[in-house]
Write a protein that holds these residues in place. Structure first.
Motif, PDB file in Angstrom:
ATOM      1  N   MET A  87       0.796  -1.220   0.000  1.00 54.68           N
ATOM      2  CA  MET A  87       0.000   0.000   0.000  1.00 54.68           C
ATOM      3  C   MET A  87       0.831   1.275   0.000  1.00 54.68           C
ATOM      4  O   MET A  87       0.276   2.359  -0.067  1.00 54.68           O
ATOM      5  N   GLY A  88       2.143   1.166   0.080  1.00 60.68           N
ATOM      6  CA  GLY A  88       2.976   2.358   0.192  1.00 60.68           C
ATOM      7  C   GLY A  88       2.916   3.243  -1.033  1.00 60.68           C
ATOM      8  O   GLY A  88       2.934   4.464  -0.937  1.00 60.68           O
ATOM      9  N   ASN A  89       2.822   2.677  -2.208  1.00 58.01           N
ATOM     10  CA  ASN A  89       2.820   3.449  -3.436  1.00 58.01           C
ATOM     11  C   ASN A  89       1.527   3.220  -4.208  1.00 58.01           C
ATOM     12  O   ASN A  89       1.538   3.030  -5.416  1.00 58.01           O
ATOM     13  N   ILE A  90       0.421   3.260  -3.514  1.00 55.78           N
ATOM     14  CA  ILE A  90      -0.856   2.942  -4.154  1.00 55.78           C
ATOM     15  C   ILE A  90      -1.290   4.038  -5.127  1.00 55.78           C
ATOM     16  O   ILE A  90      -1.904   3.757  -6.151  1.00 55.78           O
ATOM     17  N   TRP A  91      -0.950   5.297  -4.858  1.00 57.15           N
ATOM     18  CA  TRP A  91      -1.354   6.385  -5.738  1.00 57.15           C
ATOM     19  C   TRP A  91      -0.216   6.841  -6.648  1.00 57.15           C
ATOM     20  O   TRP A  91      -0.391   7.763  -7.438  1.00 57.15           O
ATOM     21  N   GLY A  92       0.948   6.221  -6.545  1.00 63.12           N
ATOM     22  CA  GLY A  92       2.087   6.620  -7.385  1.00 63.12           C
ATOM     23  C   GLY A  92       2.034   5.983  -8.754  1.00 63.12           C
ATOM     24  O   GLY A  92       1.224   5.102  -9.054  1.00 63.12           O
ATOM     25  N   ARG A  93       2.944   6.446  -9.647  1.00 66.17           N
ATOM     26  CA  ARG A  93       2.960   5.921 -11.008  1.00 66.17           C
ATOM     27  C   ARG A  93       3.783   4.653 -11.113  1.00 66.17           C
ATOM     28  O   ARG A  93       3.453   3.762 -11.857  1.00 66.17           O
ATOM     29  N   GLY A  94       4.882   4.604 -10.428  1.00 64.62           N
ATOM     30  CA  GLY A  94       5.758   3.454 -10.524  1.00 64.62           C
ATOM     31  C   GLY A  94       5.264   2.299  -9.678  1.00 64.62           C
ATOM     32  O   GLY A  94       4.444   2.451  -8.773  1.00 64.62           O
TER      33      GLY A  94
END
Length: 136
Positions: A110-117
């Protein structure tokens, strides 16, 4: 108690007071009966029937379902909060608190759920950095 008294008074005095008793269909038996004059076996049958009917009368399936869902939701909320977000003040082993592996796994997802990568693992080699010495 009071509805019984009113009903009995209405049935006895129906002829004298016509506006009290307006039901055209008369009951076969007076309810509730006088339990002092009834045989104990018949009294038990009536009590059992009354219990069954009162359970059906006071059953609230929608309310019961709502209460169960709220209880289940609160239990799940407390469990998830305790495992993922609660700060366990560990005095014995601060490097490895309880549920550490579950927390790292969950926040890794869940750490990069809204990121592109995409989220990468820490032990994977970094493919974007120039590691090879063939460029120089």
């Amino acid at each position: 108690m009071f509805p019984t008294l009113i009903r009995r008074a209405a049935q006895k005095g129906a002829e004298e007071i016509p506006f009290i008793y307006t039901n055209p269909y008369r009951a076969k038996r007076l309810w509730p009966p006088d339990f002092t004059k009834i045989h104990p076996k018949h009294q038990f049958r009536l009590e059992r029937r009354f219990r069954r009917r009162s359970k059906l009368r006071w059953a609230r399936p929608r309310w019961t379902k709502a209460v169960k869902m709220v209880q289940f939701g609160s239990i799940v909320f407390v469990a998830v909060y305790g495992v993922l977000f609660l700060d366990w003040n560990t005095t014995g082993n601060p490097e490895n608190p309880p549920f550490h592996t579950i927390r790292t796994w969950f926040f890794g997802l869940m750490g990069n759920i809204w990121g592109r990568g995409q989220v990468r693992r820490r032990d994977e080699p970094d493919e974007a950095s120039p590691v090879s010495s063939s460029d120089s």
